[in-house]
Design a protein around this motif. Structure first.
Motif, mmCIF file in Angstrom:
data_model
loop_
_atom_site.group_PDB
_atom_site.id
_atom_site.type_symbol
_atom_site.label_atom_id
_atom_site.label_comp_id
_atom_site.label_asym_id
_atom_site.label_seq_id
_atom_site.Cartn_x
_atom_site.Cartn_y
_atom_site.Cartn_z
ATOM 1 N N ARG A 126 0.854 -1.185 0.000
ATOM 2 C CA ARG A 126 0.000 0.000 0.000
ATOM 3 C C ARG A 126 0.889 1.232 0.000
ATOM 4 N N LEU A 127 0.637 2.117 -0.954
ATOM 5 C CA LEU A 127 1.408 3.341 -1.101
ATOM 6 C C LEU A 127 0.522 4.533 -0.772
ATOM 7 N N GLU A 128 1.131 5.562 -0.182
ATOM 8 C CA GLU A 128 0.370 6.766 0.121
ATOM 9 C C GLU A 128 1.258 7.992 0.067
ATOM 10 N N GLY A 129 0.643 9.097 -0.286
ATOM 11 C CA GLY A 129 1.361 10.357 -0.374
ATOM 12 C C GLY A 129 0.373 11.492 -0.563
ATOM 13 N N LYS A 130 0.887 12.698 -0.536
ATOM 14 C CA LYS A 130 0.029 13.874 -0.655
ATOM 15 C C LYS A 130 0.045 14.408 -2.081
ATOM 16 N N THR A 131 -1.117 14.812 -2.541
ATOM 17 C CA THR A 131 -1.283 15.403 -3.862
ATOM 18 C C THR A 131 -2.398 16.433 -3.792
ATOM 19 N N ASN A 132 -2.204 17.554 -4.461
ATOM 20 C CA ASN A 132 -3.260 18.563 -4.428
ATOM 21 C C ASN A 132 -4.149 18.506 -5.667
ATOM 22 N N VAL A 133 -3.850 17.624 -6.620
ATOM 23 C CA VAL A 133 -4.687 17.480 -7.807
ATOM 24 C C VAL A 133 -5.292 16.083 -7.917
ATOM 25 N N GLY A 134 -4.941 15.183 -7.011
ATOM 26 C CA GLY A 134 -5.542 13.851 -6.991
ATOM 27 C C GLY A 134 -5.047 12.912 -8.067
ATOM 28 N N GLU A 135 -3.798 13.066 -8.508
ATOM 29 C CA GLU A 135 -3.261 12.189 -9.543
ATOM 30 C C GLU A 135 -2.059 11.414 -9.015
ATOM 31 N N VAL A 136 -1.995 10.132 -9.386
ATOM 32 C CA VAL A 136 -0.891 9.280 -8.957
ATOM 33 C C VAL A 136 -0.532 8.325 -10.095
ATOM 34 N N GLY A 137 0.769 8.066 -10.261
ATOM 35 C CA GLY A 137 1.261 7.088 -11.221
ATOM 36 C C GLY A 137 2.053 6.022 -10.484
ATOM 37 N N ILE A 138 2.021 4.785 -10.983
ATOM 38 C CA ILE A 138 2.628 3.661 -10.259
ATOM 39 C C ILE A 138 3.498 2.842 -11.203
ATOM 40 N N ALA A 139 4.638 2.357 -10.702
ATOM 41 C CA ALA A 139 5.506 1.480 -11.488
ATOM 42 C C ALA A 139 6.237 0.507 -10.577
ATOM 43 N N ALA A 140 6.508 -0.679 -11.094
ATOM 44 C CA ALA A 140 7.312 -1.677 -10.386
ATOM 45 C C ALA A 140 8.673 -1.727 -11.055
ATOM 46 N N GLN A 141 9.727 -1.695 -10.268
ATOM 47 C CA GLN A 141 11.079 -1.684 -10.815
ATOM 48 C C GLN A 141 11.512 -3.093 -11.206
ATOM 49 N N MET A 142 12.476 -3.144 -12.125
ATOM 50 C CA MET A 142 12.975 -4.408 -12.629
ATOM 51 C C MET A 142 13.604 -5.231 -11.506
ATOM 52 N N ILE A 143 13.386 -6.532 -11.560
ATOM 53 C CA ILE A 143 14.061 -7.460 -10.649
ATOM 54 C C ILE A 143 15.134 -8.146 -11.491
#
Length: 128
Positions: free
Chosen positions: A75-92
Motif C-alpha cells: 500500500r502506497l500513500e502520499g500527498k497530492t493537491n490534484v488527486g493524480e498518482v502514477g505507479i511502477a514496479a522496478q525491474m528485478i
C-alpha cells in the motif's frame, strides 16, 4: 468552553495532517503464471500543481516506495493537491522486466481531506 476549543483544535489539526492524502494498493503478479511476486519494489508518484509558482519554484516531488509482501501486495500513500498518482514496479534483475501500473485520478475528497476512493488496488503484471 476550554474543552470545546481544545477538541476543535485537535480536530482541525488532524484534518490538516491528512489533507490531500491519497492511498492506493498495488498487487504485482507474474504475467504468465498469474502468481504473486514477492519482493518487488513498487514506486508511486503523487502529482502537484503549484500554479504560477512553477516559474520560480520547483514542483514538489512526492513519492512513496514499498516492497511487496508474500501475496505480492503493498500500500502506497502520499500527498497530492490534484488527486493524480502514477505507479511502477522496478525491474528485478535476472527475473523480471520493469512494469507500470495505471495512473489514477481521484475525483473527490472525504470530510478529512483524503482522496476517494481510498481502497483502489492496481495490478502490475511483470514479464520474465
Amino acid at each position: 468552553m476550554k474543552e470545546r476549543l481544545v477538541a476543535l483544535s485537535v480536530c482541525l489539526a488532524s484534518v490538516c495532517a491528512f489533507a490531500d492524502m491519497a492511498k492506493v494498493g498495488v498487487v504485482v503478479i507474474d504475467e504468465k503464471t498469474q502468481a504473486p511476486v514477492e519482493g518487488a519494489t513498487v514506486k508511486a508518484w503523487f502529482q502537484w500543481n503549484i500554479g504560477w509558482k512553477a516559474w520560480s519554484e520547483p514542483t514538489p516531488i512526492v513519492t512513496d516506495t514499498k516492497i511487496t509482501d508474500g501475496k505480492g501486495f503493498c500500500r502506497l500513500e502520499g500527498k497530492t493537491n490534484v488527486g493524480e498518482v502514477g505507479i511502477a514496479a522496478q525491474m528485478i534483475p535476472g527475473k523480471y522486466y520493469s512494469g507500470s501500473g495505471n495512473g489514477f485520478t481521484f475525483k473527490r475528497k472525504n470530510l478529512f481531506g483524503v482522496w476517494q476512493p481510498d481502497n483502489l488496488v492496481a495490478t502490475i503484471r511483470l514479464q520474465r
